[in-house]
Enzyme design. Structure first.
Site, PDB file in Angstrom:
ATOM      1  N   LYS A  69      43.280  54.314  49.271  1.00 29.48           N
ATOM      2  CA  LYS A  69      43.204  54.876  47.930  1.00 29.48           C
ATOM      3  C   LYS A  69      43.098  56.393  48.044  1.00 29.48           C
ATOM      4  O   LYS A  69      42.310  56.891  48.836  1.00 29.48           O
ATOM      5  CB  LYS A  69      41.968  54.299  47.225  1.00 29.48           C
ATOM      6  CG  LYS A  69      42.255  53.824  45.828  1.00 29.48           C
ATOM      7  CD  LYS A  69      41.148  53.006  45.254  1.00 29.48           C
ATOM      8  CE  LYS A  69      41.231  53.140  43.740  1.00 29.48           C
ATOM      9  NZ  LYS A  69      40.486  52.135  43.034  1.00 29.48           N
ATOM     10  N   GLU A  86      34.940  38.406  34.851  1.00 31.39           N
ATOM     11  CA  GLU A  86      34.178  38.408  33.602  1.00 31.39           C
ATOM     12  C   GLU A  86      33.642  37.022  33.264  1.00 31.39           C
ATOM     13  O   GLU A  86      32.506  36.881  32.790  1.00 31.39           O
ATOM     14  CB  GLU A  86      35.056  38.930  32.451  1.00 31.39           C
ATOM     15  CG  GLU A  86      35.332  40.423  32.484  1.00 31.39           C
ATOM     16  CD  GLU A  86      36.433  40.841  33.462  1.00 31.39           C
ATOM     17  OE1 GLU A  86      37.103  39.938  34.040  1.00 31.39           O
ATOM     18  OE2 GLU A  86      36.616  42.056  33.665  1.00 31.39           O
ATOM     19  N   ARG A 129      38.088  38.098  28.012  1.00 35.17           N
ATOM     20  CA  ARG A 129      38.376  37.209  29.146  1.00 35.17           C
ATOM     21  C   ARG A 129      37.384  36.058  29.255  1.00 35.17           C
ATOM     22  O   ARG A 129      37.684  35.010  29.791  1.00 35.17           O
ATOM     23  CB  ARG A 129      38.250  38.009  30.444  1.00 35.17           C
ATOM     24  CG  ARG A 129      39.485  38.599  30.988  1.00 35.17           C
ATOM     25  CD  ARG A 129      40.280  37.591  31.775  1.00 35.17           C
ATOM     26  NE  ARG A 129      41.657  38.014  31.817  1.00 35.17           N
ATOM     27  CZ  ARG A 129      42.209  38.685  32.817  1.00 35.17           C
ATOM     28  NH1 ARG A 129      41.511  38.942  33.891  1.00 35.17           N
ATOM     29  NH2 ARG A 129      43.452  39.055  32.745  1.00 35.17           N
TER      30      ARG A 129
HETATM   31  C1  LIG Z   1      40.069  41.977  33.463  1.00 33.77           C
HETATM   32  C2  LIG Z   1      39.820  43.398  33.890  1.00 33.77           C
HETATM   33  N1  LIG Z   1      38.578  43.782  34.239  1.00 33.77           N
HETATM   34  C3  LIG Z   1      38.344  45.051  34.620  1.00 33.77           C
HETATM   35  C4  LIG Z   1      39.348  45.958  34.666  1.00 33.77           C
HETATM   36  C5  LIG Z   1      39.080  47.410  35.028  1.00 33.77           C
HETATM   37  N2  LIG Z   1      39.761  47.812  36.247  1.00 33.77           N
HETATM   38  C6  LIG Z   1      40.892  48.525  36.247  1.00 33.77           C
HETATM   39  S1  LIG Z   1      41.464  48.855  37.761  1.00 33.77           S
HETATM   40  C7  LIG Z   1      40.182  48.051  38.478  1.00 33.77           C
HETATM   41  C8  LIG Z   1      40.091  47.983  39.965  1.00 33.77           C
HETATM   42  C9  LIG Z   1      41.253  47.285  40.522  1.00 33.77           C
HETATM   43  O1  LIG Z   1      41.138  47.259  41.911  1.00 33.77           O
HETATM   44  P1  LIG Z   1      42.396  46.883  42.778  1.00 33.77           P
HETATM   45  O2  LIG Z   1      43.108  45.742  42.170  1.00 33.77           O
HETATM   46  O3  LIG Z   1      41.950  46.722  44.174  1.00 33.77           O
HETATM   47  O4  LIG Z   1      43.340  48.137  42.625  1.00 33.77           O
HETATM   48  P2  LIG Z   1      43.143  49.616  43.244  1.00 33.77           P
HETATM   49  O5  LIG Z   1      42.713  50.484  42.100  1.00 33.77           O
HETATM   50  O6  LIG Z   1      42.139  49.544  44.332  1.00 33.77           O
HETATM   51  O7  LIG Z   1      44.486  49.995  43.729  1.00 33.77           O
HETATM   52  C10 LIG Z   1      39.309  47.547  37.513  1.00 33.77           C
HETATM   53  C11 LIG Z   1      38.067  46.827  37.794  1.00 33.77           C
HETATM   54  C12 LIG Z   1      40.630  45.519  34.293  1.00 33.77           C
HETATM   55  N3  LIG Z   1      41.674  46.330  34.276  1.00 33.77           N
HETATM   56  N4  LIG Z   1      40.826  44.242  33.923  1.00 33.77           N
END
Ligand SMILES: Cc1ncc(C[n+]2csc(CCOP(=O)(O)OP(=O)(O)O)c2C)c(N)n1
Length: 640
Positions: A294, A379, A407
């Site tokens: 990242k 969630e 969710r």
């Molecule tokens: C259902 C839901 N819960 C929480 C989020 C908030 N959220 C957006 S990106 C993220 C992290 C995602 O991590 P990852 O899939 O590993 O992607 P990265 O940013 O590390 O590339 C979160 C928790 C979301 N988008 N959807």
């Protein structure tokens, strides 16, 4: 992590020329480049991203991590004929840039500008609208099965992060896909991070797989040695299939019915392109595990990917400065309250589904690590987990964005409300959130939360009321929700002392004549401003449930026009509850309902959006005046 990932990345080079990037207006052009040019393109793209996002704000770290993957996908696959579904979609800026939207990046997430997430209406390359996580495998499977049914020979790829992979829905998709004969490729983009550090057993498992790459490297070396002798290669391949099972236990993903490939370095185009080219030839469900970093290529983001996950405008050479002290946000009010309450009551447990920073739990996590739970992007589990804790006499507080509680709606009803368990929901990002747009607005919670029996629903008008309502909800022996918006409120000082509010009692804020505005939440401020102008009565309703039926009745009897104001959809929202209350009390009244329209509101500046939907002072005034003008003469004369 392999050697190339460990290497220090190139420093930020301001105002780099984007000579090659500027020639790429669609992926077909990209497919004509050689490997060296693709590498140059990656460097330009990365620099462009830093410069562009530093001017508009948006997601940065995740996008820096997917530069090479995006190039490789569009290079190897025949997009848009082949479908690529991005999970969450916050990492698709490179995809947008390479699919004809480079110049639109200047208005990213702004009113009338492009979205920060994939949208089908925005581009044929955006195969599926996302923003809430963990939907990609299911959606891609649907597309793959559709292709099979229509006999179309196209590929479908889901790209999912390790954070998003922690959600149940991703596994529901895997479980289904693994036993279907669909040409589906799932690419796991593993950077060992969600927004904050990734959590949970799945995360540990992936770490073990990555550390097992010694085995993979040895296999590669052997492959290179025998590659020129076809029969030996075939023998080794067969032996290797066997040896893989002997040396390494088959991966979880193989158990699901996928062919597991990897892990490979997701920043190495020399690894990505040949691997994807080979995988493209394979039939059935494939699972490619890539490892990325990242923030890759921007040292400050590499060092602090959490800080650079979602950014406002900043100066790339200097990075994000120290904390700017603005007005206290509701999230901060919640975070302070949680720590104070935890000190007073050791039964308190704080829960977040992967939103430690966004929901204001950083301090709590530091001060009360034993009572802090990050469930991952889960969630549904977070809510039922809270219900279980409450069964045993603990006092869980679920800090969750309004849009993400959607969710866990069945868990909310079935596990918490039906059993009348004392779980407190701190619903952040209620109402219009701004730049994240329709997928993230908390437009529905007043409707979907208040229609369920047992729960007490509170809507604070200001920061201090938010604290007192959280306390009030916590002291109840039944479920409660406090919903508050993103950002700051009117700036009311927060009292340290905590006092429980009288349940179901509204607060008369201004006495006027003829017109009465019944306002919910932070819109009380705009309602008061409009009320001044009209000499109207203004009520801060405070409780949506139980509603102050008595006050509503009194006000209806003494005014010619009732105006309800809320930042929830009008349909089934707080205004509807007022109308239902009057109907139940057999009171006929003229009511004007102001709130969010029966359509999705796009992204843009938060204040601008409120004005657009008529929920600022001017909008409220205009709507009331228009209604007064339509009313029978003798009534509106009294009210005018
Ligand atoms: C259902 C839901 N819960 C929480 C989020 C908030 N959220 C957006 S990106 C993220 C992290 C995602 O991590 P990852 O899939 O590993 O992607 P990265 O940013 O590390 O590339 C979160 C928790 C979301 N988008 N959807």
């Amino acid at each position: 992590m392999n050697a190339s990932l460990k290497e220090s990345s190139s420093p930020y080079r301001p105002s780099m020329a984007y000579k090659l990037l500027e020639t790429i207006d669609d992926p077909a052009r990209l497919r004509g480049l050689d490997r060296a040019q693709l590498k140059l393109l990656a460097a330009e793209l990365r620099a462009f991203l830093i410069e562009s996002v530093s001017k508009t704000g948006g997601h940065l770290s995740s996008n820096l991590g997917t530069v090479e993957l995006t190039i490789a996908l569009h290079y190897v696959f025949n997009t848009p004929e082949d479908r690529v579904v991005w999970d969450v979609g916050h990492q698709t800026y490179s995809h947008k840039i390479l699919t004809g939207r480079r110049e639109d990046m200047g208005r990213l997430r702004m009113h009338d500008g492009i979205s920060g997430f994939p949208r089908r209406s925005e581009s044929i390359y955006d195969t599926f609208g996302t923003a809430h996580s963990s939907t990609s495998i299911s959606a891609a499977l649907g597309m793959a099965i559709a292709a099979k049914r229509t006999g179309e020979d196209r590929h479908t790829v889901a790209v999912i992060g390790d954070g998003a992979m922690s959600a149940g829905m991703a596994f529901e998709g895997m479980n289904n896909a693994g036993v279907m004969d669909a040409n589906l490729l799932v690419i796991l983009n593993d950077n060992d991070m969600s927004i904050s550090p990734a959590v949970g057993g799945m995360n540990r498992y992936l770490a073990r797989l990555v550390s097992g790459r010694v085995y993979v490297a040895a296999r590669r070396a052997a492959e290179r040695m025998v590659s020129r002798i076809p029969r030996l290669r075939e023998f080794i391949r067969r032996f290797e299939m066997h040896a893989k099972g002997m040396i390494l236990p088959s991966t979880l993903f193989e158990q699901f019915g996928f062919n597991y490939i990897g892990p490979i370095d997701g920043h190495d185009l020399d690894a990505l392109i040949p691997t994807l080219t080979n995988v493209r030839k394979l039939k059935g469900p494939q699972f490619l595990h890539i490892v990325t970093r990242k923030g890759q290529g921007y040292k400050l983001a590499e060092a602090d990917p959490v800080l650079y996950h979602g950014v406002s405008r900043f100066e790339p050479a200097a990075g994000i400065g120290g904390l700017k002290r603005g007005k206290t946000t509701f999230t901060e009010v919640f975070g302070e309250w949680l720590c104070d309450m935890a000190r007073l009551d050791e039964r308190l447990i704080g829960i977040t589904p992967a939103m430690r920073e966004g929901s204001g739990l950083v301090k709590f996590a530091e001060q009360y690590p034993e009572r802090y739970f990050d469930t991952g992007i889960a969630e549904q589990h977070a809510v039922t987990f809270a219900a279980g804790l409450a069964c045993e006499g603990l006092k869980p507080v679920v800090a969750i964005y309004s849009t993400f509680l959607q969710r866990a709606y069945d868990q909310f009803i079935h596990d918490v409300q039906i059993q009348n368990l004392p779980v407190l929901f701190a619903l952040d990002r209620a109402g219009l959130v701004g730049a994240d747009g329709a997928t993230h607005h908390g437009a529905f919670d007043l409707s979907y939360v208040s229609c369920v029996p047992n729960i007490t629903v509170m809507v604070p008008a200001d920061e201090n009321e938010c604290r007192q309502m959280l306390y009030t909800g916590f002291t109840l022996n039944s479920p409660a929700a406090v919903r508050y918006p993103r950002g700051s409120g009117p700036g009311v000082a927060v009292e340290k002392e905590m006092r429980a509010l009288p349940i179901g009692k509204a607060q008369l804020r201004r006495e006027g004549r003829d017109v009465a505005i019944l306002a919910f939440g932070t819109l009380v401020k705009a309602a008061l401003e409009a009320g001044e102008e009209l000499d109207a009565t203004v009520v801060n309703m405070r409780f949506l449930k139980p509603l102050d039926h008595q006050l509503v009745a009194e006000i209806a009897r003494s005014h010619s026009l009732l105006v309800t104001v809320e930042d929830n959809v009008v349909r089934g929202g707080a205004g509807s509850a007022v109308a239902e209350s009057l109907a139940a009390q057999d009171i006929v009244a003229r009511i004007l309902h102001l709130g969010l329209p029966d359509q999705f509101v796009d992204h843009g500046d938060q204040a601008q959006l409120l004005a657009q939907v008529g929920l600022d002072r001017e909008g409220i005034l205009m709507a009331i005046r228009a209604r007064l003008a339509e009313m029978p003469h003798e009534v509106s004369m009294r009210a005018a």
